[in-house]
Design an enzyme around this catalytic site. Structure first.
Site, short mmCIF file in Angstrom:
data_model
loop_
_atom_site.label_atom_id
_atom_site.label_comp_id
_atom_site.label_asym_id
_atom_site.label_seq_id
_atom_site.Cartn_x
_atom_site.Cartn_y
_atom_site.Cartn_z
CD GLU A 62 2.14 0.30 10.33
OE1 GLU A 62 0.96 -0.09 10.48
OE2 GLU A 62 2.57 0.79 9.29
CG ASN A 110 -0.40 -0.04 2.51
OD1 ASN A 110 0.77 -0.39 2.66
ND2 ASN A 110 -1.16 0.31 3.54
CD GLU A 119 7.98 1.27 10.82
OE1 GLU A 119 6.92 1.55 10.24
OE2 GLU A 119 8.81 0.47 10.36
CB CYS A 170 -2.34 0.41 8.77
SG CYS A 170 -1.44 -0.69 7.72
C1 SIN Z 1 0.20 2.36 6.51
O1 SIN Z 1 -0.95 2.39 6.17
O2 SIN Z 1 0.74 1.28 6.74
C2 SIN Z 1 1.04 3.58 6.66
C3 SIN Z 1 0.32 4.84 6.57
C4 SIN Z 1 1.15 6.06 6.88
O3 SIN Z 1 2.36 5.98 7.06
O4 SIN Z 1 0.56 7.10 6.93
#
Ligand code: SIN
Length: 484
Positions: A254, A155, A464, A288
């Site tokens: 994550e 993604n 992170e 996510c």
């Molecule tokens: C993710 O959806 O895994 C990361 C999204 C983000 O870094 O904003």
């Protein structure tokens, strides 16, 4: 450079562009129309061992470089990413589907981790500890953990690599990256720029594969790998964590989310709608941290829903490369089917579809789903607990603060949460009560390289980005100087 020059048919191990040992390849397709973009090596356990062994050898020298030497190469890599930002973004959109504007945003976001950790490389201080005994002196030293395996998702095919790899390299670790099988081309493009930036052979390795279980097994079982950083589903994260147990590796995970997006009756509704669109429809709902459950206070639910639908209707669906498109295709057929199944299950159990609700027919190869708004939802529906990963806004109503906190926390996930409201005492109460690693207050966009990204509960372990991100790649060694 054109994006075509960044497309690689080989992968990068030990400073060389190589094929799989058995010569196998797999095809990468454009999710918009199914066009075959490239064939890349389909590597297995043996290739993965080769990459790990190369990284282990390179680590011995890389760990002895100064922070400034590492920072200088990282800065060069960062500059190259900005120089070729448009090419990287076109490549990203072509293999992943997201609108070009978002892809450019992702490339800049990705590069910002490299810049940040180039700076942080020089700040990984240890401590001189006030001694417990007058004939002793105590020191805590920070040292790079060793070879790092980074398993990254489709993604964010660019930024999830830099978010893991930049702190690892800054700390003095060598890396083996396994990109997602849907999107290996961005990883290979980053490797080409890493080569140009001057990382020594073996420090930066990429293993492309469509056998993720085989490669994942080797990366987790091999005792030369001392750290695993993974972004992806909770189910796979748990499996990898179990596999890492035998060699007691440090892990950063994550994982999935089920973000509540709460709108209290004193909120600025127009701003809440803008935040909802930003959070829900970024990457067609495939993040996510996407708003997964909208909780809107009863007195304003009608107004909020009406305004949200109006805003969604202004979003254009189509090719990520086309002008003015905000919602691209879903990554593949399986992803589109999952979204369709969630909507069908909710409908069968009584949900009302206020907008959309079915696959969007644009061409016969792309996997589109209409931007959808559902209401009349309840806890027995699969959509209530599932991470939707698609352009579906699920709207629930609530009456009190106490009730909504309970509902919002009623999940095994704990990645991101959002809420809109103006009462500052309630803002503090709700921010503290939400069981999430990240909380957006009057904003739908929280991601930045300078803040700690990560979840609690089954959404993960570790952070992170930010000053905390580099710690994941360092060990603390205690030195006790006696006989003084
Ligand atoms: C993710 O959806 O895994 C990361 C999204 C983000 O870094 O904003």
């Amino acid at each position: 450079m054109s994006p075509l020059k960044l497309i690689k048919n080989k992968t990068y191990i030990n400073g060389e562009w190589v094929a799989a040992a058995d010569g196998k390849t797999f095809a990468v397709y454009n999710p918009f129309d199914g066009t075959r973009l490239a064939d890349v090596p389909d590597m297995g356990a043996k290739d993965t061992q080769t990459a790990i062994e190369a990284a282990a050898i390179a680590f011995e020298k890389w760990k002895k470089t100064t922070a400034t030497e590492r920072a200088n190469i990282l800065k060069k890599w960062h500059q190259l990413q900005l120089k070729y930002a448009e090419d990287l973004a076109i490549l990203l959109t072509t293999e992943q589907g997201k609108p070009l504007k978002e892809a450019i945003g992702e490339v800049r976001y990705g590069a910002s981790f490299v810049e940040w950790f180039a700076e942080e490389a020089r700040r990984s201080y240890g401590d001189v500890i006030p001694t417990h005994s007058s004939d002793k002196r105590l020191i805590a030293l920070k040292q790079p953990i060793g070879v790092v395996a980074a398993i990254t998702p489709w993604n964010f095919p660019n930024a999830m690599i830099t978010r893991k790899v930049a702190p690892a390299l800054a700390a003095g670790c060598a890396v083996v990256i396994k990109p997602a099988e849907d999107t290996p081309l961005s990883a290979l493009a980053l490797a080409a720029l890493a080569e140009e930036a001057g990382f020594p052979a073996g420090v930066f390795n990429v293993v492309t594969t469509r056998q993720p279980a085989v490669v994942g097994k080797e990366l987790t079982a091999n005792s030369l790998v001392r750290k695993l950083s993974f972004t992806g589903s909770t189910a796979v994260g748990k499996l990898l964590m179990r596999q890492c147990a035998d060699t007691v590796k440090k892990v950063s995970l994550e994982l999935g989310g089920n973000a509540p997006f709460i709108v209290f009756e004193d909120a600025d509704i127009d701003k809440a709608v803008t935040g909802a669109i930003a959070s829900k429809y970024r990457n067609a709902g495939q993040t996510c941290v996407c708003a997964n459950r909208f909780y809107v206070q009863e007195s304003i639910i009608e107004e909020f829903t009406k305004k949200l639908i109006k805003a969604i209707q202004q979003q254009k669906i189509g090719s990520g490369l086309a002008e003015g498109v905000q919602i691209g295709p879903l990554i593949n057929e399986k992803a589109a089917q999952k979204v369709a199944d969630l909507v069908a299950d909710a409908q069968q159990k009584g949900a009302e579809v206020l907008l959309g609700g079915k696959p969007y027919e644009l061409n016969d190869k792309g996997h589109f789903f209409e931007a959808t708004v559902l209401t009349n939802l309840h806890t027995e529906m699969a959509i209530y607990q599932a991470e939707i990963f698609g352009p579906i806004a699920a709207i629930y109503s609530f009456s009190t603060e106490e009730e909504v906190i309970k509902l919002a926390n009623d999940t095994n996930y704990g990645l991101a949460a959002y809420f809109y409201g103006r009462d500052y005492a309630r803002i503090w109460r709700v921010a503290e009560a939400l069981e999430y690693g990240m909380v957006g207050i009057n904003t739908g966009m929280i991601s930045t390289a300078v803040a700690p990204f990560g979840g609690i509960k089954e959404s993960g372990i570790g952070r992170e980005g930010s000053k905390y991100g580099i710690e994941e790649y360092l060990e603390v060694k205690y030195l006790c100087f006696g006989g003084l």
